[in-house]
Design an enzyme around this catalytic site. Structure first.
Site, PDB file in Angstrom:
ATOM      1  N   ASP A 164       0.862  -1.174   0.000  1.00 21.50           N
ATOM      2  CA  ASP A 164       0.000   0.000   0.000  1.00 21.50           C
ATOM      3  C   ASP A 164       0.902   1.229   0.000  1.00 21.50           C
ATOM      4  OD1 ASP A 164      -1.696   2.090   0.457  1.00 21.50           O
ATOM      5  OD2 ASP A 164      -2.607   1.269   2.274  1.00 21.50           O
ATOM      6  N   GLN A 212      -4.813  -2.582  12.766  1.00 22.33           N
ATOM      7  CA  GLN A 212      -6.140  -2.370  12.209  1.00 22.33           C
ATOM      8  C   GLN A 212      -6.751  -3.682  11.728  1.00 22.33           C
ATOM      9  OE1 GLN A 212      -5.438   0.519   9.059  1.00 22.33           O
ATOM     10  NE2 GLN A 212      -5.473  -1.055   7.492  1.00 22.33           N
TER      11      GLN A 212
END
Length: 321
Positions: free
Chosen positions: A47, A113
């Site tokens: 990412d 997360q």
């Protein structure tokens, strides 16, 4: 007594996580999976976030690897590889390192997360499907809060029955003289829970509301969930999510971002050749969610990390983990 309070907090954190995971996975039909801590640098699975941040990297057996920033792309790859059926998905308890993160009360270098992804059909790539998914996540958060508050009477997280929706362009039109962060605060304080849609592309002003990597979310079909923390008067971004790019929007967004060189990476080629399923997915910041649900002021109260010199002094006023 101090030790008992510490142990009680650990138990409360674990309880909150279990309740939320149960609510969240059931509402979106997700199965929990294991995930990588690092990926090959040339795989295209990293990412890139806003494109500025640099990943922690190392060389092993002649190959270059990068510690993940998030699993935005790996999840879609995994859904295709393991042939998940339509409307079935996965989630994972992701751990990451973002060494360039600015440290404050809600940010740390260590990131935790719930990364999730779900297979959808091409016809589901529309705003209403995105909104329905947001509503499901919000219901899971609100129900978790209700359950925790019924047991711990001193908790006072305040959530409305429904979440509101607004686009970044509507926000700019409402508050043209404010910054993006100021707009987020004002709209979140007004509605208490809001999903801000359409992040990544330029607004009428020529500015972007915020940066978004061009190769996972479709900028017309994405957004962030914000909750108003009345105890500390702040807007907490709890989740970043969206319907993922298809072959057309991938090329459009790569071109807009001057990142066309990425199209030759393995992951991007699989999208262009329609070898990966259409999906929706995102990340839910577990530390920030815990801060909100348990009424904590600093992220160090709910996660274990290491802190730069200078921050240690600040943290002495908090009961950190």
């Amino acid at each position: 007594m101090k030790e008992l309070m510490y142990l009680e907090r650990l138990e409360q954190i674990e309880e909150a996580k279990k309740i939320f995971e149960s609510q969240f996975s059931a509402r979106l039909d997700l199965v929990k999976v294991y995930c990588p801590l690092f990926v090959k640098a040339d795989s295209g699975l990293q990412d890139a976030l806003s494109g500025i941040e640099k990943a922690v990297s190392f060389t092993g057996s002649g190959d270059e690897f990068e510690v993940v920033h998030s699993l935005a792309k790996w999840k879609r790859f995994a859904l295709g590889k393991y042939e998940f059926p339509l409307y079935k998905g996965l989630y994972t308890d992701m751990k990451a390192i973002r060494k360039d993160e600015k440290i404050d009360d809600i940010h740390s270098i260590y990131v935790e997360q719930y990364d999730w992804e779900k297979v959808i059909s091409e016809s589901d790539r529309k705003i209403e499907y995105l909104k329905d998914s947001v509503r499901s996540i919000y219901k899971a958060i609100r129900q978790t809060s209700i359950i925790l508050k019924s047991k711990y009477k001193y908790l006072d997280a305040d959530l409305p029955k429904t979440i509101s929706f607004v686009t970044t362009q509507e926000l700019e039109d409402m508050y043209p003289d404010k910054t993006s962060k100021e707009r987020e605060y004002l709209i979140t304080k007004k509605h208490k829970a809001v999903f801000i849609m359409g992040i990544g592309d330029k607004l009428k002003s020529g500015k972007k509301h915020d940066m978004r990597s061009p190769d996972y979310d479709d900028w017309k079909l994405d957004g962030d969930i914000f909750l108003y923390d009345k105890k500390y008067d702040r807007a907490l971004e709890i989740s970043s999510m969206g319907i993922r790019v298809d072959e057309k929007t991938l090329m459009e967004q790569l071109e807009k971002s001057d990142c066309l060189d990425r199209k030759d990476l393995q992951y991007h080629q699989m999208i262009l050749k329609k070898e990966l399923p259409y999906t929706i997915g995102g990340g839910i910041g577990s530390s920030r969610l815990l801060m909100f649900l348990l009424g904590k002021q600093h992220i160090a109260e709910v996660q274990v990390s290491s802190w730069p010199t200078g921050v240690d002094e600040q943290l002495k006023s908090f009961k950190i983990l």
